[in-house]
Scaffold this active site. Structure first.
Site, PDB file in Angstrom:
ATOM      1  N   LYS A 141      15.719  -3.472  -5.207  1.00  0.00           N
ATOM      2  CA  LYS A 141      16.612  -4.853  -6.762  1.00  0.00           C
ATOM      3  C   LYS A 141      17.832  -4.897  -6.895  1.00  0.00           C
ATOM      4  CE  LYS A 141      12.247  -1.752  -7.436  1.00  0.00           C
ATOM      5  NZ  LYS A 141      11.919  -0.785  -8.577  1.00  0.00           N
ATOM      6  N   GLY A 143      12.168  -8.488   2.237  1.00  0.00           N
ATOM      7  CA  GLY A 143      10.512  -8.975   1.415  1.00  0.00           C
ATOM      8  C   GLY A 143      11.045 -10.147   0.207  1.00  0.00           C
ATOM      9  N   ASP A 144       9.407 -10.558  -0.702  1.00  0.00           N
ATOM     10  CA  ASP A 144       9.992 -11.692  -1.666  1.00  0.00           C
ATOM     11  C   ASP A 144      10.953 -11.434  -2.355  1.00  0.00           C
ATOM     12  OD1 ASP A 144       8.049 -14.021  -2.059  1.00  0.00           O
ATOM     13  OD2 ASP A 144       8.493 -13.021  -4.169  1.00  0.00           O
ATOM     14  N   ASP A 150       3.116  -4.655   4.121  1.00  0.00           N
ATOM     15  CA  ASP A 150       1.777  -4.918   3.298  1.00  0.00           C
ATOM     16  C   ASP A 150       1.268  -5.800   3.981  1.00  0.00           C
ATOM     17  OD1 ASP A 150       2.232  -2.575   1.912  1.00  0.00           O
ATOM     18  OD2 ASP A 150       2.990  -3.469   0.599  1.00  0.00           O
ATOM     19  N   GLY A 201      -0.654  -0.473  -0.769  1.00  0.00           N
ATOM     20  CA  GLY A 201      -1.244  -2.067  -0.805  1.00  0.00           C
ATOM     21  C   GLY A 201      -1.297  -2.195  -2.262  1.00  0.00           C
ATOM     22  N   ARG A 202      -0.790  -2.296  -2.535  1.00  0.00           N
ATOM     23  CA  ARG A 202      -0.219  -2.799  -4.912  1.00  0.00           C
ATOM     24  C   ARG A 202      -1.238  -4.072  -4.928  1.00  0.00           C
ATOM     25  NH1 ARG A 202       3.182   1.043  -7.343  1.00  0.00           N
ATOM     26  NH2 ARG A 202       4.318   0.780  -6.036  1.00  0.00           N
ATOM     27  N   GLU A 208      -3.894   1.460  -2.891  1.00  0.00           N
ATOM     28  CA  GLU A 208      -3.116   2.032  -4.429  1.00  0.00           C
ATOM     29  C   GLU A 208      -3.362   0.898  -5.460  1.00  0.00           C
ATOM     30  OE1 GLU A 208       1.304   2.768  -4.458  1.00  0.00           O
ATOM     31  OE2 GLU A 208       1.267   0.724  -2.497  1.00  0.00           O
ATOM     32  N   HIS A 237       4.236   8.108   1.940  1.00  0.00           N
ATOM     33  CA  HIS A 237       5.817   7.301   2.566  1.00  0.00           C
ATOM     34  C   HIS A 237       5.347   6.997   3.790  1.00  0.00           C
ATOM     35  CE1 HIS A 237       6.854   6.289  -1.439  1.00  0.00           C
ATOM     36  NE2 HIS A 237       8.183   5.543  -0.624  1.00  0.00           N
TER      37      HIS A 237
END
Lengths: 366, 366, 366, 366
Positions: A79, A120-121, A145, A188-189, A240, A290
């Site tokens: 972040k 990632g994104d 993911d 896998g949110r 998840e 994790h």
């Protein structure tokens, strides 16, 4: 064609098996094939902001042996977005704002002509934004993911599925010996790739994924049907981010002796509680957590990572800036960062994952 | 569309991780999705010839839990070709000839309407020949070597590469600690897929494959170059079918106290002997052998096997007889057995394996 | 010396890697060495109560290949005590009482002369009680927790530690790459053997065990000290039964949409929440759960299980009824069930586990 | 009691999983518990001879994370004996002689007060010889073969057995599916511990060890007996040092295109050739080779290594020079190097290995 002499490489976001293998491939290809110099930028964009001390030259020796190691030798940070960054100014005041120019400057100061960004994104969004500012950027997609659009598979996914499957194998003998239902919560949110893949590979009875809201009664029925056929145990794999039809799983939790409330349990435990009542077998939940993000990458992921890393350098040298490496079937290609950002991939009804699950009559909760 | 009510399934040829997973998927899809009965034919074509006693009904219970098991629950046999078969006739005489009618008859007697044949080139050739005789056959390709034409990947290959890579990981620390060159001989008589894949995944210095005749001096030079850069050890992966430029490896061998001469050593040991002299590091060879054919399949192979098995049943029900399941990128399809037989796939110069190896400057012996 | 011709064997209590290996050794030794017959009693004491249908003859063929399998081929049941048993009487009424005579009778009816009981404290207590009633019983201790008195090591413990260590290895690279503290909760309600062993093997910074109430500030201090030395991450292994100084961990939890409240989270998550505040590193918890009870036993556990199983038969043939097999150093022996029941073993301050941990300055929370 | 301020540590001889774990424990205990400095001596005695450049200070940071790594961070060398050493003198002449004084001097120059020597019989013999010259030496026994006298178990053995067992597990499914005898050759030139342990753990039919000369007909008979009982395959584990009754295995071998003859094949391949003829099953040999010496140590070996390393430092600080750490049951102790050198341990008829094998009727070739 290109005047690139020195390139930078960084990793951002959550952990993912194969990061070191990508870094190694970048270094080997850059040095041995193109005669470039490589600079590693530690701690992702935070390192780019901090500059110098976080910049390390990467030699062949530095990357020797790291192909088999989990984690990232360049460390990562989550972040950290230099376009909206919290920092301490020269007066010691905390500020928030766009400090991307600091990053651009640090690259210039270090003589870095181009940048390979592995992430990632979120990480790639910043990559795009730096590309817009004229930085020569190539993105390498990273997510265990497997939910990034534009690419068929991302490295780390195979390892995560392998780890989940290995755990399911272990839980299976216990489930069978003790006539239990075992609920396995995997990562896998937003997407259920790990869940459905490990459910297929682990021979599970059901896979509950974010893409298909589940009816807990249907899951219980599937278990009862299998029992009627003589199978006295069950394995239910739950992403998840799985959600029941008609709403969210509601979990209130308070820890009295903790300063702040923290997350306790998850959807897996809730489902286990419900299935014990509905399906008539003793039920246990295990949350893999994790462990799925770590460990030595599978041979498959090492190969994909190596291909991604080498290809990223090739794209740089061909002047294909602002693009991300993608995999289409077995072929590598690229797509514009402008195009791929913010687009998530989901497990689709018409895709082979769900087709395969349905072909062997796996319960998907619907 | 189809009048298929009962199907047979068999496995032929050498061992390959994932066979049980294919059988399981065939049984689950056939029973649960199409309401069929499934008969397992043991010991490949030999069982087809012997009939009845080798035919076993397969239930869901029989295939429960086998997805993770190596080997084949239906057993296998090598080189049993009913179109040119050695058998004992009613007079006790050994005969050789075409007994395929016996097989066709046994299928009829058992009420088997169609047959799924899982095997490599030899097994599938017989499958084609039975298809020519009117038997409703679907083939499922099987080879750890990944050298069957018409399909991108075969199950078993990923597991073989994983096993080889794991061994290379183990040998690497020894090579490094003791400043050695370690030569690892892997499977691949005609194609170098396992060798080049495990060399990339294991971070090897060189991969010698049947497709590229090697110059042993080039290999030694690569090792010496790496030493000059400070890497005081080397890993060389060799396919069992690798050949030096200009000819075969010549090995004379005699075992004095064995009734018949047997194969002793292999190309890996010869190369180790040569490299010790040429590259100036102590050198050891390890021949991985049959461990590559066994063991629990990787999650990746279990998924591919499941897809292959389910799809084979779907093809049967759609009347696509005489075809073999193939994988094209991530998509399943089919190709005519007439078309695929006898065509081997090799590691190609223009393909991604060699491109990847060359991009990271791996020595390929040329 | 003995008139034993047919023996029974059963498994009771929670799952434990090595149970099948014990059963196999019992069968092989009984049949091949002593010419006995072996009867497997399924589902522990429940099977003994139900009789006949739960009794299966065990042949060499039945136990072929099971040495590497987790779980128990005889299935198990928890908390079935025939001396205080809930059952349905002939009038359909639920009753509770001593039905041990039914068990004794079932043994007689099946011609079983002696019984090998594989289980933990609960299972062995019933074993002792049957011995008091004249049944010829030999006990084999079983606990992954390694907390049974009178024996140095129990099978299953090595596998549980191996599984926990493998998970710690995976979590470690993530902790390091992301500068995190990772808390790993392992099994061990009353004893900290798994926790301290896997902490040592996994190179953890701290191990919190039930035997030593922890001061969370001491744990945080240890992490901060290591940071001061340049180690920017930490691994803390916590036994599920670990307790803070001065009292229990208090966790209130409500799941709104579950019929009954179920356990959410555990001490590991509480500690993670506290350490994030106290030690200044992002902190995550992973609860390994039942994966520790399953899976293929380690070679070490297979050997120990084989020794236990063979020795149990030997004890039977020597008339040493009412005893349990024990391991003293590397030697097998036996101790009276009367003596060993109800005595738990704890990690002791003067024992080698704590000495080793302290010698490398591992924080134990005190 | 002691004036030791700075200690040296080195590793000698062949590779062995756990070496890094010992080094780490030495460093942690020395620094954290006793406030010592630690110097690593690279490449064993060769490094001791070369001095300075081969001496590296070891910090906590240097040993962070190495507990799980195979090999030795200090590198090793074989057969370097400073008491009878080949070297180049000041005139460029090759000389051979006693240069141990150079080693003693180098220790003095580096201010090293005492030395921990980790190695096998050869390395420890030199350790004893340095002790005789007044160097404060503590030995740590190292052999994957477990054949050092005076200690019950050595680190590395458990990992070697685990690797061999894992390979046997993989080969077993192939043997079963294809009705084969598979011969697995494992390490053990003089002692059969790895062979008998992995045979027991792998559920093999026979184990042939150097301690018991084998009659090949007995092995064939055992396989045939098992076939008569319905087991249509066999696993035979062979130590590389196994010998037939009445003499050596004779293997003549010539490699025409190799400058020097090298070892081709081994006893495993010879036995496979014989068994194919005698036992009537197709037979294959696999030689596990150096994979047994490498790889991440098992949790068990990591713990034992940690104990050994810590205890070695403790012995140093207690002034117990000239001794070797030993394990007696579960307890550490020490024995004089004078006493333990040159004494090998063999698998004994009265020990538990052979007792266990015989109890389950495993064929030992006699």
């Amino acid at each position: 064609m290109s005047e690139i002499k020195r390139i930078g490489v960084m990793t951002g976001g959550g952990d993912c098996p194969g990061l070191n293998a990508v870094i190694r491939a970048v270094v080997k290809t850059a040095i041995l094939k193109y005669g470039l110099e490589v600079v590693g930028i530690k701690h992702g964009y935070r390192g780019l902001y901090l500059g110098e001390d976080e910049f390390v030259p990467l030699t062949l020796h530095d990357v020797s042996g790291i192909i088999s190691k989990g984690g990232t030798m360049l460390y990562s940070s989550n972040k950290d977005n230099l376009f909206d960054y919290s920092y301490i100014d020269e007066h010691g005041q905390e500020q928030r704002g766009d400090v991307s120019d600091v990053g651009v400057n640090n690259l210039k100061k270090a003589g870095i002509d181009a940048l390979i960004v592995i992430g990632g994104d979120g990480t790639l969004t910043s990559g795009r934004d730096f590309a817009r500012k004229g930085v020569k950027v190539i993105g390498v997609p990273k997510t265990i993911d497997n939910d990034l659009a534009s690419t068929d598979t991302t490295f780390g996914f195979d390892t995560a599925v392998a780890t989940a499957t290995e755990s399911i194998d272990k839980l299976r003998t216990t489930a069978e010996s003790h006539s239990r239902t075992i609920v396995v919560e995997v990562m896998g949110r937003y997407a259920g790739f790990i869940a459905i893949a490990s459910a297929i590979a682990g021979g599970a009875d059901a896979a509950l994924i974010p893409e298909i809201p589940y009816d807990i009664n249907k899951v219980a029925d599937a278990i009862k049907e299998n029992r009627a056929r003589g199978k006295n145990f069950a394995i239910v794999v739950v992403a998840e981010g799985a959600k029941p039809i008609g709403g969210d799983v509601v979990i209130s939790k308070v820890i009295d002796n903790s300063p702040d409330p923290i997350r306790l349990g998850g959807v897996g435990e809730v489902i286990a509680g419900q299935l014990e009542h509905l399906a008539g077998l003793e039920c246990r939940a295990t949350i893999l957590g994790h462990t799925q993000r770590g460990g030595s990458p599978t041979s498959n992921d090492r190969i994909l990572s190596t291909r991604y890393g080498s290809y990223a350098v090739k794209l740089l040298m061909e002047g294909k800036f602002g693009n991300m490496v993608v995999l289409d079937g077995t072929k590598l290609g690229y797509d514009s960062l402008e195009n791929v950002i913010g687009k998530n991939k989901a497990v689709e009804e018409s895709g082979y994952w769900i087709k395969t699950a349905r072909a062997i009559d796996m319960c998907l909760g619907d």
